[in-house]
Design a protein around this motif. Structure first.
Motif, PDB file in Angstrom:
ATOM      1  N   LEU A 367      -9.762   2.112   1.316  1.00  0.00           N
ATOM      2  CA  LEU A 367      -8.427   2.644   1.578  1.00  0.00           C
ATOM      3  C   LEU A 367      -7.393   1.529   1.633  1.00  0.00           C
ATOM      4  O   LEU A 367      -6.265   1.692   1.151  1.00  0.00           O
ATOM      5  N   SER A 368      -7.777   0.382   2.164  1.00  0.00           N
ATOM      6  CA  SER A 368      -6.848  -0.753   2.193  1.00  0.00           C
ATOM      7  C   SER A 368      -6.545  -1.249   0.786  1.00  0.00           C
ATOM      8  O   SER A 368      -5.441  -1.739   0.511  1.00  0.00           O
ATOM      9  N   MET A 369      -7.514  -1.136  -0.126  1.00  0.00           N
ATOM     10  CA  MET A 369      -7.255  -1.498  -1.517  1.00  0.00           C
ATOM     11  C   MET A 369      -6.213  -0.570  -2.127  1.00  0.00           C
ATOM     12  O   MET A 369      -5.338  -1.012  -2.889  1.00  0.00           O
ATOM     13  N   ALA A 370      -6.292   0.716  -1.805  1.00  0.00           N
ATOM     14  CA  ALA A 370      -5.375   1.708  -2.368  1.00  0.00           C
ATOM     15  C   ALA A 370      -4.003   1.676  -1.710  1.00  0.00           C
ATOM     16  O   ALA A 370      -3.101   2.405  -2.138  1.00  0.00           O
ATOM     17  N   THR A 371      -3.841   0.834  -0.706  1.00  0.00           N
ATOM     18  CA  THR A 371      -2.565   0.727  -0.004  1.00  0.00           C
ATOM     19  C   THR A 371      -2.068  -0.722  -0.036  1.00  0.00           C
ATOM     20  O   THR A 371      -1.389  -1.124  -0.969  1.00  0.00           O
ATOM     21  N   GLU A 372      -2.459  -1.520   0.952  1.00  0.00           N
ATOM     22  CA  GLU A 372      -1.965  -2.895   1.006  1.00  0.00           C
ATOM     23  C   GLU A 372      -2.460  -3.769  -0.136  1.00  0.00           C
ATOM     24  O   GLU A 372      -1.742  -4.673  -0.593  1.00  0.00           O
ATOM     25  N   GLY A 373      -3.687  -3.530  -0.612  1.00  0.00           N
ATOM     26  CA  GLY A 373      -4.185  -4.334  -1.727  1.00  0.00           C
ATOM     27  C   GLY A 373      -3.349  -4.148  -2.971  1.00  0.00           C
ATOM     28  O   GLY A 373      -2.976  -5.113  -3.648  1.00  0.00           O
ATOM     29  N   SER A 374      -3.028  -2.900  -3.287  1.00  0.00           N
ATOM     30  CA  SER A 374      -2.183  -2.614  -4.444  1.00  0.00           C
ATOM     31  C   SER A 374      -0.776  -3.163  -4.244  1.00  0.00           C
ATOM     32  O   SER A 374      -0.164  -3.698  -5.174  1.00  0.00           O
ATOM     33  N   ALA A 375      -0.255  -3.025  -3.027  1.00  0.00           N
ATOM     34  CA  ALA A 375       1.089  -3.522  -2.743  1.00  0.00           C
ATOM     35  C   ALA A 375       1.169  -5.036  -2.905  1.00  0.00           C
ATOM     36  O   ALA A 375       2.189  -5.572  -3.373  1.00  0.00           O
ATOM     37  N   ALA A 376       0.096  -5.742  -2.536  1.00  0.00           N
ATOM     38  CA  ALA A 376       0.083  -7.197  -2.694  1.00  0.00           C
ATOM     39  C   ALA A 376       0.233  -7.590  -4.149  1.00  0.00           C
ATOM     40  O   ALA A 376       0.930  -8.563  -4.486  1.00  0.00           O
ATOM     41  N   GLY A 377      -0.413  -6.849  -5.044  1.00  0.00           N
ATOM     42  CA  GLY A 377      -0.297  -7.149  -6.464  1.00  0.00           C
ATOM     43  C   GLY A 377       1.094  -6.924  -7.014  1.00  0.00           C
ATOM     44  O   GLY A 377       1.466  -7.495  -8.040  1.00  0.00           O
ATOM     45  N   LEU A 378       1.871  -6.080  -6.338  1.00  0.00           N
ATOM     46  CA  LEU A 378       3.258  -5.854  -6.743  1.00  0.00           C
ATOM     47  C   LEU A 378       4.217  -6.807  -6.034  1.00  0.00           C
ATOM     48  O   LEU A 378       5.426  -6.762  -6.276  1.00  0.00           O
ATOM     49  N   GLY A 379       3.694  -7.633  -5.135  1.00  0.00           N
ATOM     50  CA  GLY A 379       4.570  -8.508  -4.361  1.00  0.00           C
ATOM     51  C   GLY A 379       5.448  -7.727  -3.409  1.00  0.00           C
ATOM     52  O   GLY A 379       6.585  -8.116  -3.144  1.00  0.00           O
ATOM     53  N   ARG A 380       4.900  -6.630  -2.838  1.00  0.00           N
ATOM     54  CA  ARG A 380       5.686  -5.728  -2.001  1.00  0.00           C
ATOM     55  C   ARG A 380       5.072  -5.648  -0.594  1.00  0.00           C
ATOM     56  O   ARG A 380       4.353  -4.702  -0.270  1.00  0.00           O
ATOM     57  N   PRO A 381       5.353  -6.624   0.266  1.00  0.00           N
ATOM     58  CA  PRO A 381       4.736  -6.637   1.598  1.00  0.00           C
ATOM     59  C   PRO A 381       5.200  -5.507   2.507  1.00  0.00           C
ATOM     60  O   PRO A 381       4.587  -5.255   3.546  1.00  0.00           O
ATOM     61  N   GLU A 382       6.263  -4.803   2.113  1.00  0.00           N
ATOM     62  CA  GLU A 382       6.748  -3.692   2.931  1.00  0.00           C
ATOM     63  C   GLU A 382       6.010  -2.390   2.650  1.00  0.00           C
ATOM     64  O   GLU A 382       6.202  -1.393   3.364  1.00  0.00           O
TER      65      GLU A 382
END
Length: 461
Positions: A367-382
């Motif tokens: 679940l963290s991959m589908a949320t924060e992990g994906s966001a990290a790849g977009l450079g979107r810490p928010e």
């Protein structure tokens, strides 16, 4: 203001192992990352879980507070689909595209694109369907790697139409100006024109409201030359855009070895595409040495099992990537290879197949991959979490039905139970975009009918 009220469980950040049943205070203090209770949202998260109605009113500062009932539900951050091809929502289950190798799949899809014609009208209709499908399945942000640009096409119009569709529905879009055997100079000029038209002064290629982001990305070394990577990289550097590409599907490795005598990761290193602003999708056939190199360079990764498995590319060694310190996101890839845009279903698949490529991965980590992990790849810490100050994107999942009966852990149960699970409510930037399983501002059936009619009219002409 929006008060998400009376939830069974609120997942603030799936990436943390810390958990508590005691709700942190309304100011967001406290150590727990998961708790029962309520949450106050503006365009950002305004409180930690457990805020009361009176505390919500005080925090709202006189603004009216709307209540969204979450009784019997688990609340999670909105899902982030890190790799999709929205155009392919119009080209699913085509004859000759299932169970075939890539060298057969590619020309079959290309012929279908040519028959229909790729233009802003089709881009808009297919994006409406693809983004709507994602929202209905809990995807609040989608990265659309658009690779199909016929000669002479209106590339700015296609990008603008895709962005307009996401905005109409209320979802966040990361539009990737991709390339697949395009002329390098034309691809770079197009990417620059799209940036000027859509995000001319946006820092990092992200609009002020955070609903639109622009990135660039060749399809991979199997299809695009060093010149394409170099020139698109120059646009990215000049405009402050992130870079994304696909690497180490089995076909990618085979073609790179045949054409260059080198594996894709080595070529990307030589071409200047291994850095902390780069995300690589797939990575099925990757070696331990390559994983170490990616980790050293700060590259992020995207796992796409719903595409990779039916295409016969294998399973990315996700546990090894994560153990090396590489942030790993999750993507569905396109409807032409996956036939669906259901990220939570693909998260469940990723969890189930993980032991075939390494040690098991638990539900919260997936679940963290589908949320924060994906966001990290977009450079979107928010994105991808619900800490105070985060973007107010979330999903409300009803866990009161028979699919969740007897479930000891309601968060793990989101993945283990009910493969077709959909959220009851979805919120993006503090605005309810899905309520009681239906889009708020659109009729999903009308969107589907409009695309079907458009495709039929073009095939008949």
């Amino acid at each position: 203001m929006l008060l998400i009220d009376d939830a069974v469980h609120i997942v603030i950040a799936a990436s943390s192992d810390a958990e508590t049943d005691a709700a942190p205070r309304a100011d967001g203090s406290g150590t727990g990352t998961e708790a029962p209770g309520s949450l106050l949202l503006g365009s950002t998260v305004r409180s930690g879980p457990g805020v009361s109605a009176s505390e919500a009113a005080a925090l709202a500062g006189g603004e009216p507070v709307e209540r969204l009932d979450a009784s019997g539900c688990v609340v999670t951050p909105g899902l982030v689909n890190a790799h999709h091809h929205l155009l392919q929502s119009a080209f699913r289950t085509l004859p000759g595209t299932r169970g075939v190798p890539m060298h057969v799949w590619l020309p079959t899809m290309a012929a279908a694109y040519a028959e229909i014609g790729i233009d802003p009208e089709l881009a808009h209709a297919s994006a409406l369907v693809g983004v709507a499908e994602g929202l209905l399945n809990g995807v609040t942000t989608v990265a659309d790697h658009h690779l199909t640009w016929p000669a002479g096409s209106d590339s700015v119009g296609i990008a603008r139409a895709t962005a307009a569709a996401a905005r109409e529905l209320g979802g966040r879009l990361a539009f990737v100006r991709g390339s697949a055997r395009d002329d390098p100079e034309e691809a770079a000029a197009s990417a620059d024109a799209i940036a000027e038209a859509l995000v001319p002064d946006a820092r990092g290629g992200i609009t002020d409201d955070g609903l639109l982001q622009l990135a660039v990305g060749p399809a991979g070394v199997h299809s695009d030359s060093e010149a394409t990577f170099r020139l698109l990289g120059e646009v990215a550097a000049r405009r402050g855009l992130r870079r994304r590409t696909q690497a180490n599907e089995q076909v990618d490795v085979a073609i790179a070895l045949e054409k260059y005598g080198k594996r894709p990761i080595r070529l990307l290193e030589e071409w200047g595409w291994l850095d902390d602003d780069v995300t690589l999708a797939h990575l099925c056939a990757v070696t331990d040495e390559e994983i170490a190199l990616l980790a050293e360079r700060g590259v992020t990764a995207t796992h796409a099992p719903g595409c990779d498995l039916p295409m016969g590319w294998g399973i990315a060694p996700v546990a090894a990537l994560r153990a090396a310190g590489i942030p790993v996101g999750l993507g569905t890839s396109g409807g032409g290879s996956n036939d669906a845009g259901h990220l939570l279903a693909d998260a469940r698949l990723a969890m189930q197949v993980a032991p075939l490529a390494g040690p098991p991965i638990d539900a919260r980590s997936i679940l963290s991959m589908a949320t924060e992990g994906s966001a990290a790849g977009l450079g979107r810490p928010e994105l991808g979490h619900l800490r105070v100050g985060a973007a107010a994107d979330l999903c409300v999942w009803d866990v009161s039905g028979v699919a969740d009966a007897g479930v000891a852990d309601p968060v793990a149960g989101l993945l283990w139970g009910s493969p077709g699970r959909r959220p009851k409510h979805v919120v993006v930037a503090g605005r309810v975009v899905v309520r009681d399983y239906e889009l708020v501002d659109h009729d999903q059936r009308a969107l589907a009918a409009a695309l079907t009619t458009l495709l039929a009219s073009r095939r008949a002409s």
